[in-house]
Design a protein around this motif. Structure first.
Motif, mmCIF file in Angstrom:
data_model
loop_
_atom_site.group_PDB
_atom_site.id
_atom_site.type_symbol
_atom_site.label_atom_id
_atom_site.label_comp_id
_atom_site.label_asym_id
_atom_site.label_seq_id
_atom_site.Cartn_x
_atom_site.Cartn_y
_atom_site.Cartn_z
ATOM 1 N N ASN A 82 0.230 -1.084 -0.026
ATOM 2 C CA ASN A 82 -0.081 0.291 -0.018
ATOM 3 C C ASN A 82 1.388 1.228 0.110
ATOM 4 O OD1 ASN A 82 -1.696 -2.089 0.210
ATOM 5 N ND2 ASN A 82 -2.343 -1.282 2.290
ATOM 6 N N ARG A 83 0.575 2.027 -0.544
ATOM 7 C CA ARG A 83 1.259 3.306 -0.950
ATOM 8 C C ARG A 83 0.447 5.084 -1.304
ATOM 9 N NH1 ARG A 83 5.746 1.562 -3.427
ATOM 10 N NH2 ARG A 83 5.243 0.082 -2.638
ATOM 11 N N LEU A 84 0.866 5.803 -0.611
ATOM 12 C CA LEU A 84 0.445 7.479 -1.344
ATOM 13 C C LEU A 84 1.620 7.908 -2.618
ATOM 14 C CD1 LEU A 84 -2.225 9.468 -1.173
ATOM 15 C CD2 LEU A 84 -0.668 9.944 0.676
ATOM 16 N N ALA A 85 0.900 7.955 -3.374
ATOM 17 C CA ALA A 85 1.361 8.472 -4.406
ATOM 18 C C ALA A 85 1.557 10.304 -4.741
ATOM 19 C CB ALA A 85 2.024 7.582 -5.640
ATOM 20 N N HIS A 86 2.278 10.935 -4.841
ATOM 21 C CA HIS A 86 2.339 12.278 -5.597
ATOM 22 C C HIS A 86 2.862 12.441 -6.758
ATOM 23 C CE1 HIS A 86 0.441 13.814 -0.918
ATOM 24 N NE2 HIS A 86 1.199 12.610 -0.961
ATOM 25 N N VAL A 87 2.264 12.551 -7.780
ATOM 26 C CA VAL A 87 2.593 12.739 -8.959
ATOM 27 C C VAL A 87 2.936 14.282 -9.383
ATOM 28 C CG1 VAL A 87 2.026 11.897 -11.471
ATOM 29 C CG2 VAL A 87 1.101 10.610 -9.760
ATOM 30 N N PHE A 88 3.872 14.351 -10.012
ATOM 31 C CA PHE A 88 4.259 15.724 -10.592
ATOM 32 C C PHE A 88 4.854 15.600 -12.430
ATOM 33 C CE2 PHE A 88 5.738 15.481 -6.439
ATOM 34 C CZ PHE A 88 5.258 16.916 -6.087
ATOM 35 N N ARG A 89 3.716 16.371 -12.274
ATOM 36 C CA ARG A 89 4.598 16.605 -14.730
ATOM 37 C C ARG A 89 5.617 17.792 -14.316
ATOM 38 N NH1 ARG A 89 -0.783 19.317 -15.883
ATOM 39 N NH2 ARG A 89 0.564 21.092 -16.493
ATOM 40 N N LEU A 90 6.170 17.644 -15.226
ATOM 41 C CA LEU A 90 7.321 17.955 -15.536
ATOM 42 C C LEU A 90 7.924 18.719 -16.673
ATOM 43 C CD1 LEU A 90 10.735 19.526 -14.530
ATOM 44 C CD2 LEU A 90 11.212 17.354 -15.134
ATOM 45 N N GLU A 91 7.708 19.899 -17.402
ATOM 46 C CA GLU A 91 7.869 20.488 -18.836
ATOM 47 C C GLU A 91 9.267 20.902 -19.010
ATOM 48 O OE1 GLU A 91 4.653 21.096 -20.861
ATOM 49 O OE2 GLU A 91 3.289 20.282 -19.716
#
Length: 155
Positions: A82-91
């Motif tokens: 089980n995990r909590l993921a914080h997703v980031f976009r990078l351009e």
């Protein structure tokens, strides 16, 4: 529940995304974004920058990371997954992607994602992230730890 970060480098002019073939550890054999666990004392952004550099050799600046999603992954058959993921976009970044001991980076067209070689949850959130929507989801896997049983929107 573990807290993870995930970075998705997007090359909008060439309509492509950088993913990495995971060579070891959790998710080995699957194409994934770049990321991992927070180290003690790290912020989410610090962890995202460090993990991206370690796994792909790309260098990001904090102001170029855009928060893109909050995803809870639940594995009833393997609760330690089980995990909590914080997703980031990078351009915007510096450097060229290079293979690391953990990940082999590869560019994919945004219309040619390797979904059959990714986690089964990806179709539920990645298209939203690519469209600029910030999904907040709980994704529960089935007992096989491979297929998705339930996707819930959270607030």
């Amino acid at each position: 529940m573990l807290t993870n970060v995930l970075v998705l480098p997007l090359d909008r002019p060439q309509h492509r995304i950088l993913l990495g073939l995971k060579k070891t550890g959790f998710g080995a054999g699957k194409y994934v974004g770049f990321g991992g666990k927070l180290e003690p004392g790290e912020t989410l952004v610090m962890a995202a920058i460090r993990e991206l550099l370690e796994e792909s050799r790309l260098m990001a600046k904090p102001h170029n990371l855009w928060y893109a999603a909050r995803l809870e992954f639940v594995f009833p058959a393997s609760p330690d997954w089980n995990r909590l993921a914080h997703v980031f976009r990078l351009e915007f970044w510096d450097g060229e992607p290079e293979e690391s001991s953990e990940v082999c980076p590869k560019w994919f067209g945004l219309d040619a994602l390797p979904l059959d070689q990714m986690w089964a949850d990806v179709p539920y959130w990645l298209p939203q992230v690519l469209q600029g929507v910030r999904p907040v989801l709980r994704i529960t896997y089935n007992q096989d730890n491979q297929t998705v049983g339930l996707v819930e929107a959270l607030e």
